[in-house]
Enzyme design. Structure first.
Site, PDB file in Angstrom:
ATOM      1  N   ARG A 143       0.619  -1.260   0.118  1.00 26.32           N
ATOM      2  CA  ARG A 143       0.109   0.126  -0.010  1.00 26.32           C
ATOM      3  C   ARG A 143       0.650   1.337   0.036  1.00 26.32           C
ATOM      4  NH1 ARG A 143      -2.326  -3.908   2.733  1.00 26.32           N
ATOM      5  NH2 ARG A 143      -4.570  -4.473   2.303  1.00 26.32           N
ATOM      6  N   HIS A 165      -0.470  -2.358  -4.550  1.00 34.85           N
ATOM      7  CA  HIS A 165      -0.245  -3.340  -5.587  1.00 34.85           C
ATOM      8  C   HIS A 165      -0.365  -2.688  -6.991  1.00 34.85           C
ATOM      9  CE1 HIS A 165       0.448  -6.218  -2.493  1.00 34.85           C
ATOM     10  NE2 HIS A 165      -0.625  -6.926  -2.736  1.00 34.85           N
ATOM     11  N   HIS A 172       3.228 -12.904  -5.716  1.00 32.55           N
ATOM     12  CA  HIS A 172       2.134 -13.133  -4.775  1.00 32.55           C
ATOM     13  C   HIS A 172       1.538 -14.572  -4.724  1.00 32.55           C
ATOM     14  CE1 HIS A 172      -1.341 -11.725  -2.323  1.00 32.55           C
ATOM     15  NE2 HIS A 172      -0.658 -10.359  -2.021  1.00 32.55           N
ATOM     16  N   TYR A 184       0.343 -17.886  -3.424  1.00 33.00           N
ATOM     17  CA  TYR A 184      -0.031 -18.465  -1.992  1.00 33.00           C
ATOM     18  C   TYR A 184       0.238 -19.918  -1.950  1.00 33.00           C
ATOM     19  CZ  TYR A 184      -3.331 -14.598  -1.699  1.00 33.00           C
ATOM     20  OH  TYR A 184      -3.878 -13.141  -1.617  1.00 33.00           O
ATOM     21  N   ASP A 200      -0.396 -10.134   8.422  1.00 31.51           N
ATOM     22  CA  ASP A 200      -0.433  -9.357   7.174  1.00 31.51           C
ATOM     23  C   ASP A 200       0.667  -8.543   7.332  1.00 31.51           C
ATOM     24  OD1 ASP A 200      -0.709  -8.474   4.445  1.00 31.51           O
ATOM     25  OD2 ASP A 200      -2.772  -7.937   4.806  1.00 31.51           O
ATOM     26  N   GLU A 217       5.987 -12.810   0.591  1.00 31.74           N
ATOM     27  CA  GLU A 217       6.200 -11.655  -0.363  1.00 31.74           C
ATOM     28  C   GLU A 217       7.479 -10.978  -0.056  1.00 31.74           C
ATOM     29  OE1 GLU A 217       2.463  -9.061  -0.977  1.00 31.74           O
ATOM     30  OE2 GLU A 217       1.840 -10.662   0.392  1.00 31.74           O
TER      31      GLU A 217
END
Length: 348
Positions: free
Chosen positions: A80, A105, A179, A181, A252, A313
């Site tokens: 962000r 992003h 990114h 997962y 996060d 990340e």
């Protein structure tokens, strides 16, 4: 080792291709030219059973409509940017607002949402794909025409490397990551709460309720943010620590790495025996534990739910343009941006 190219889909008048890399041990990595998305990574468990260990879709429509950045390269700036704007040399650049008034992003048309050119690589020691994209001046609000190259390579040591290179004709910002997962249980048999993670990190970044860095580095001692000896992801889920709660019960958070290219990130799943080691030249890693993955879509037959996968990340620290004491993500005119992250697949 072998590499194959197949048509994956069409987007407008553009063909989307999928490349599948297979090494001599049977490790398989598939990726597509839309967003440089890694669609599958197939690795064996301790019994030699091969399964997919990343989240993704089988069709482009789901990536367009549902994807929370599954497998994608994100940029120009990962994470962000507060207020969706920044100042550079006295000029204010407004960015696309796509996250509660902030910029996330790269905006609505970031690296994850464009079609890249691609070229296959085959040498004696590795196979791979080079992806190319020219981000025009003003895309997302960023200055400068940026030539990006992302390279995926796989070798017979079960190492998968991502290399990022970029050059811009104006001073700009650049901070790129992938990114993907991960779910090492294989084919989403279980969620990731019982995965264990070890990080060579003594500090994480405190976040606001908008998940923006406050600017404070917090020592991990005595908290569920201390992964130096390894701990279960579940610890953050059950924690009442205010930082875990504001992230949606989990993590996060950016962690500041105090080692590079030295087994600084290790993720493992004891039940399957799969282990992933991540080495990078970046200063940080954002750990996102899929706290908001619940949605009205399925991931290859499994209804999406929270904690179905987690992201590691590797990147510069988020919103660094507003925190002068963070390592900078400013890229000077004609300076080359370079970053490499290695993923090593093994079993316990």
């Amino acid at each position: 080792m072998k590499i194959t190219q197949t048509k994956f889909a069409e987007l407008g008048n553009q063909d989307i291709y999928e490349y599948t890399l297979v090494n001599d041990q049977g490790i398989t990595v598939s990726c597509i030219t839309y967003g440089c998305i890694i669609t599958k990574v197939v690795t064996p468990d301790r019994h030699g059973t091969y399964q997919n260990v990343v989240l993704g879709f089988d069709n482009l429509e789901d990536y367009l409509n549902h994807s929370p950045y599954f497998g994608a390269v994100v940029g120009r700036v990962a994470g962000r940017i507060k207020g969706a704007q920044f100042e550079l040399d006295g000029v204010t650049y407004p960015l696309v607002q796509n996250n509660n008034g902030n910029h996330l992003h790269g905006g609505t048309v970031g690296f994850d949402a464009v079609v890249w050119e691609a070229r296959m690589i085959e040498t004696e020691n590795e196979i791979g794909v080079e992806f190319f994209y020219m981000s025009p001046d003003g895309e997302g609000g960023y200055p400068g025409n940026l030539d990006m190259k992302v390279t995926y390579t796989l070798n017979n040591h079960n190492e998968f490397l991502i290399s990022y290179n970029g050059v811009c004709d104006q001073k700009t910002l650049l901070n790129v990551t992938n990114h993907t997962y991960f779910n090492l249980s294989g084919d989403t048999e279980r969620d990731i709460l019982d995965h264990k993670l070890q990080l060579k990190s003594e500090q994480y970044l405190e976040l606001t309720d908008e998940l923006l860095p406050t600017g404070e580095f917090v020592n991990v001692d005595g908290t569920v943010f201390d992964f130096r000896e390894g701990r279960a992801i579940r610890d953050g889920f059950i924690s009442d620590h205010p930082q875990n709660l504001l992230a949606g019960r989990g993590y996060d958070h950016p962690f500041f790495l105090n080692a590079n290219q030295d087994e600084e990130i290790i993720l493992w799943d004891e039940k399957s025996g799969r282990k992933l080691t991540v080495e990078t030249d970046e200063c940080g890693v954002v750990l996102y534990t899929g706290n908001h993955l619940e949605g009205n879509f399925s991931v290859r037959g499994t209804k999406s739910r929270n904690y179905l996968g987690l992201c590691l990340e590797t990147q510069g620290l988020p919103d660094s343009i507003h925190h002068p004491h963070f390592p900078s993500c400013v890229l000077d005119k004609n300076e080359e941006y370079r970053s490499v992250t290695k993923y090593i697949f093994a079993t316990l």
